[in-house]
Scaffold this active site. Structure first.
Site, PDB file in Angstrom:
ATOM      1  N   PRO A  90       0.816  -1.220   0.000  1.00 24.90           N
ATOM      2  CA  PRO A  90       0.000   0.000   0.000  1.00 24.90           C
ATOM      3  C   PRO A  90       0.849   1.269   0.000  1.00 24.90           C
ATOM      4  O   PRO A  90       0.384   2.353  -0.304  1.00 24.90           O
ATOM      5  CB  PRO A  90      -0.799  -0.115   1.315  1.00 24.90           C
ATOM      6  CG  PRO A  90      -0.688  -1.531   1.742  1.00 24.90           C
ATOM      7  CD  PRO A  90       0.617  -2.035   1.207  1.00 24.90           C
ATOM      8  N   GLU A 117       2.100  -7.478   8.226  1.00 29.56           N
ATOM      9  CA  GLU A 117       2.213  -6.015   8.173  1.00 29.56           C
ATOM     10  C   GLU A 117       3.284  -5.575   7.184  1.00 29.56           C
ATOM     11  O   GLU A 117       3.662  -4.406   7.163  1.00 29.56           O
ATOM     12  CB  GLU A 117       2.536  -5.486   9.581  1.00 29.56           C
ATOM     13  CG  GLU A 117       1.466  -5.792  10.606  1.00 29.56           C
ATOM     14  CD  GLU A 117       0.077  -5.453  10.081  1.00 29.56           C
ATOM     15  OE1 GLU A 117      -0.795  -6.338  10.055  1.00 29.56           O
ATOM     16  OE2 GLU A 117      -0.127  -4.290   9.654  1.00 29.56           O
ATOM     17  N   ARG A 155      -1.601  -8.294 -21.195  1.00 28.18           N
ATOM     18  CA  ARG A 155      -2.484  -7.833 -22.264  1.00 28.18           C
ATOM     19  C   ARG A 155      -1.738  -6.970 -23.279  1.00 28.18           C
ATOM     20  O   ARG A 155      -2.178  -6.822 -24.416  1.00 28.18           O
ATOM     21  CB  ARG A 155      -3.641  -7.021 -21.676  1.00 28.18           C
ATOM     22  CG  ARG A 155      -4.552  -7.804 -20.753  1.00 28.18           C
ATOM     23  CD  ARG A 155      -5.588  -6.901 -20.125  1.00 28.18           C
ATOM     24  NE  ARG A 155      -6.393  -6.247 -21.142  1.00 28.18           N
ATOM     25  CZ  ARG A 155      -7.410  -6.821 -21.772  1.00 28.18           C
ATOM     26  NH1 ARG A 155      -7.744  -8.060 -21.481  1.00 28.18           N
ATOM     27  NH2 ARG A 155      -8.108  -6.182 -22.678  1.00 28.18           N
ATOM     28  N   ASP A 170      -6.333  -0.837 -27.852  1.00 35.95           N
ATOM     29  CA  ASP A 170      -5.636   0.367 -28.346  1.00 35.95           C
ATOM     30  C   ASP A 170      -6.536   1.587 -28.257  1.00 35.95           C
ATOM     31  O   ASP A 170      -6.128   2.639 -27.793  1.00 35.95           O
ATOM     32  CB  ASP A 170      -5.210   0.138 -29.804  1.00 35.95           C
ATOM     33  CG  ASP A 170      -4.146  -0.944 -29.888  1.00 35.95           C
ATOM     34  OD1 ASP A 170      -3.892  -1.449 -30.980  1.00 35.95           O
ATOM     35  OD2 ASP A 170      -3.609  -1.293 -28.805  1.00 35.95           O
TER      36      ASP A 170
HETATM   37  C1  4G0 Z   1       1.355  -2.039   5.758  1.00 37.66           C
HETATM   38  N1  4G0 Z   1       0.710  -3.249   5.301  1.00 37.66           N
HETATM   39  C2  4G0 Z   1      -0.552  -3.639   5.882  1.00 37.66           C
HETATM   40  C3  4G0 Z   1       1.270  -4.002   4.257  1.00 37.66           C
HETATM   41  C4  4G0 Z   1       2.555  -3.693   3.793  1.00 37.66           C
HETATM   42  C5  4G0 Z   1       3.081  -4.452   2.736  1.00 37.66           C
HETATM   43  C6  4G0 Z   1       2.368  -5.482   2.155  1.00 37.66           C
HETATM   44  C7  4G0 Z   1       1.106  -5.782   2.647  1.00 37.66           C
HETATM   45  C8  4G0 Z   1       0.317  -6.893   2.038  1.00 37.66           C
HETATM   46  N2  4G0 Z   1      -0.988  -6.365   1.662  1.00 37.66           N
HETATM   47  C9  4G0 Z   1      -1.133  -5.527   0.613  1.00 37.66           C
HETATM   48  C10 4G0 Z   1      -0.204  -5.440  -0.404  1.00 37.66           C
HETATM   49  C11 4G0 Z   1      -0.438  -4.528  -1.446  1.00 37.66           C
HETATM   50  C12 4G0 Z   1      -1.584  -3.747  -1.424  1.00 37.66           C
HETATM   51  C13 4G0 Z   1      -1.859  -2.765  -2.528  1.00 37.66           C
HETATM   52  N3  4G0 Z   1      -2.710  -1.790  -2.259  1.00 37.66           N
HETATM   53  O1  4G0 Z   1      -1.267  -2.873  -3.617  1.00 37.66           O
HETATM   54  C14 4G0 Z   1      -2.472  -3.879  -0.388  1.00 37.66           C
HETATM   55  N4  4G0 Z   1      -2.257  -4.764   0.609  1.00 37.66           N
HETATM   56  C15 4G0 Z   1       0.537  -5.042   3.684  1.00 37.66           C
END
Ligand code: 4G0
Length: 247
Positions: A90, A117, A155, A170
């Site tokens: 995230p 996490e 794709r 396209d």
């Molecule tokens: C800080 N934290 C909770 C966390 C940190 C790293 C990875 C993960 C694994 N979960 C993910 C991975 C990607 C996405 C996205 N939005 O691309 C959403 N969630 C969670």
């Protein structure tokens, strides 16, 4: 043409494998356009409990993925696939069509999927080339993000889409949302289709579709319009749409 190779570092190999078991991406794998290999960090955990996560230094809730197993898995993958390491999280930069296009130009990609996490920051410092996010929400792991990335990139690879599909690909997304689509039956539950689409006048149809795309983007994602300079004719169409919309 060598296949584009995706190596995925994941605790859930079977989840990611699903992306090449059907549809466009499944066909692309069959055709040798892409290849996928999973690497499970747990295979590198040598303690009797095969530990891949541990409590965070500094305290706090949740667990962190241990760096040692991840680093070994990444390095084994790199030996076979000297590609960019993309970490799905995230905290990453937004995955958008521009970044997808850039990644499609690479020969190989290593996708690192975090759970819990996240992963020990030192893995990011040592081995991650790009951290990207598929959207502003938290998932249970990076695997769905990896599958989204594999789908969107595949794709764009030559031969992945049939003629009709690639033409559609396209035309769509030149920075705008897509217009509405209709198909048979002509009347559906009492609802007709826009008359212009039956007119056979391809210039009028193209104009109507562009106007719909501009208008929908204006209504739902005005920030996309900022990013995309409009041509004079697009500006005229959008103004027509806004006048009609506000009248
Ligand atoms: C800080 N934290 C909770 C966390 C940190 C790293 C990875 C993960 C694994 N979960 C993910 C991975 C990607 C996405 C996205 N939005 O691309 C959403 N969630 C969670």
């Amino acid at each position: 043409m060598m296949p584009m190779r995706f190596d995925v570092i994941t605790l859930f190999p079977e989840l990611v494998k699903a992306v090449v078991s059907s549809g466009v991406t499944g066909r692309a794998a069959e055709r040798g356009i892409i290849s996928l290999k999973q690497w499970n960090p747990r295979d590198y955990a040598l303690d009797v409990h095969r530990t891949v996560d541990d409590r965070p230094y500094g305290g706090g809730p949740g667990m962190v993925m241990k760096g040692d197993c991840l680093l070994q898995a990444i390095r084994d993958a790199r030996r076979e696939n000297p590609g960019k390491v993309v970490y799905l999280s995230p905290q990453g930069i937004p995955l958008n069509q521009a970044l997808v296009t850039e990644l499609a130009a690479a020969e190989n990609v290593i996708l690192l999927c975090g759970r819990y996490e996240g992963i020990d920051e030192r893995v990011i410092a040592l081995e991650v080339d790009l951290e990207c996010s598929i959207g502003d929400y938290v998932l249970s792991g990076g695997e769905l993000g990896a599958m989204v990335l594999i789908d969107a990139v595949t794709r764009l690879l030559p031969g992945a889409l049939g003629h009709h599909e690639s033409a559609a690909q396209d035309s769509f997304f030149d920075g705008l949302l897509d217009c509405s689509h209709y198909t048979r039956p002509e009347e559906l539950e009492g609802l007709a289709i826009p008359a212009v689409l039956k007119s056979g006048n391809h210039a009028d149809i193209a104009k109507w579709r562009k106007k719909q795309a501009l208008g929908k983007t204006w209504r739902r994602r005005p920030e996309l319009l900022q990013a995309r300079q409009l041509t004079d004719s697009e500006r005229v169409l959008l103004n027509e749409y806004i006048n009609e919309f506000e009248s």
